[in-house]
Design an enzyme around this catalytic site. Structure first.
Site, PDB file in Angstrom:
ATOM      1  CB  SER A 131      -0.912   0.146   1.455  1.00  0.00           C
ATOM      2  OG  SER A 131      -1.394   0.821   1.687  1.00  0.00           O
ATOM      3  CE1 TYR A 155      -3.974  -2.415   5.141  1.00  0.00           C
ATOM      4  CE2 TYR A 155      -3.841   0.205   4.556  1.00  0.00           C
ATOM      5  CZ  TYR A 155      -3.883  -1.144   4.252  1.00  0.00           C
ATOM      6  OH  TYR A 155      -3.909  -1.381   2.656  1.00  0.00           O
ATOM      7  CE  LYS A 159      -1.584  -4.340   3.583  1.00  0.00           C
ATOM      8  NZ  LYS A 159      -1.884  -5.714   2.728  1.00  0.00           N
TER       9      LYS A 159
END
Length: 351
Positions: A131, A155, A159
């Site tokens: 991402s 988040y 990643k």
């Protein structure tokens, strides 16, 4: 054509990519726990792929954190798994602040379990769904793959951690072929209206939220921040049509299969940014609906502008986006009109 394992293949990006991979002739094994997806998406993938596709897909309902489920997924096919396309994970920035333990468990813990199963079963090729959130507050826009990795939310941190784990695994033994695909803001839907984004609960992303306002499921669009340092005060993002993104995964897989072992890190984006207000206006045009909106406070973990430098993906994959904002809005609206409640239909036997 290859025997592939797809994690999270019933999700928004996963389902569209499964369709592209089936159309390319690959055989698929899917491991899916349906925590934020529906078996109906896979039924529709088979409908779009044609009658012969049914014999080329197998589904294991399970969790990538469970070694027994992974062993089943690697063993169920008649031929060995040659490569993995890894989508499974949690993906909402705001939610990651509320429940970081789950995000680290699912995103990093699940990836660790998957890589261990790959090593056990002799598979060394993986395309990872990363991402652009890993860039945090970018120093320059557009953002190149050489930009500092400095995520600002749990988040994005998960990643980035999986990316590092992949690099460490590749360095630990020869033979690994890895693509880390850092994509920006996936939106749109299959033009048939059969596949699209159907989040459970309140959408965390702009397009499904706008779509639900247009179809009457929600009263108004919430725009998080009207004082960003952009042309109209709303945040700017690089939106990428989900079909372009699916084709990017297929292109990355082809390159890994054809080339020597490597860790390939690429942005998948259009290189063009649109503000939230521009998207609202474009969606009004596509839907012929007036979309009421309010501007609220900024969300924790957001940035003003995130736009990809996509040149390396073009150079290495021969891939670039082919669909613009008008296509994204039109296809999203076609999906929403045909499926006002998402995939909420009674599910018959899938396979």
């Amino acid at each position: 054509m290859a025997q592939l394992l797809i994690t999270g293949g019933a999700g928004f990006i996963g389902s569209h990519t499964c369709l592209v991979l089936l159309e390319a002739g690959h055989n698929l094994v899917l491991i899916e726990n349906f925590s934020n997806s529906s078996p109906e998406a896979l039924r529709r993938v088979l409908e779009l792929a044609g009658p012969k596709a049914k014999s080329r897909i197998q589904i294991v309902e399970g969790d990538i954190r469970n070694s027994d489920d992974l062993d089943c997924a690697f063993s169920i096919a008649s031929s060995p798994i040659e490569a993995v396309v890894h989508f499974a994970g949690l993906k909402a920035v705001a939610e990651s602040f509320e429940d970081p333990l789950d995000y680290w468990d699912v995103n990093l813990g699940g990836s660790r379990s998957l890589l261990n199963a790959m090593r056990i079963h002799g598979c060394r090729t993986i395309v990872f769904s990363s991402s652009a959130t890993i860039y945090g507050y970018p120093n320059e826009v557009p953002i190149s793959e050489n930009a500092l990795v400095s995520p600002i939310n749990p988040y994005g941190q998960t990643k980035a951690a999986v990316e590092q784990l992949l690099a460490d695994v590749a360095a630990s033994e020869p033979g690994w072929k890895i693509a880390r695909l850092r994509y920006f803001n996936p939106v749109g839907a299959h033009p048939s209206g059969l596949l699209g984004e159907a989040p459970h609960g309140t959408p965390a992303n702009l397009f499904p939220y706008v779509s639900q306002v247009a179809v009457g499921r929600r009263d108004k669009v919430e725009i998080f921040g009207g004082d960003w340092p952009t042309s109209d005060g709303s945040a700017v993002r690089d939106y990428i049509h989900v079909m372009d993104l699916a084709e990017g995964h297929s292109a990355a897989l082809n390159v890994l299969q054809q080339e020597a072992p490597q860790v390939l890190t690429l942005n998948l984006g259009s290189g063009r940014g649109y503000s939230v207000l521009e998207v609202v206006k474009a969606f009004e045009k596509a839907s012929q609906k007036k979309l009421p909106y309010i501007i609220t406070s900024r969300r924790k973990g957001d940035v003003a502008c995130s736009v990809a430098d996509p040149d390396l993906a073009l150079k290495r994959l021969g891939w670039s986006t082919r669909r613009g904002l008008e296509d994204m809005c039109k296809d999203s609206w076609t999906w929403q009109m045909a499926n006002p409640d998402g995939y909420s239909v009674e599910i018959q036997s899938l396979i």
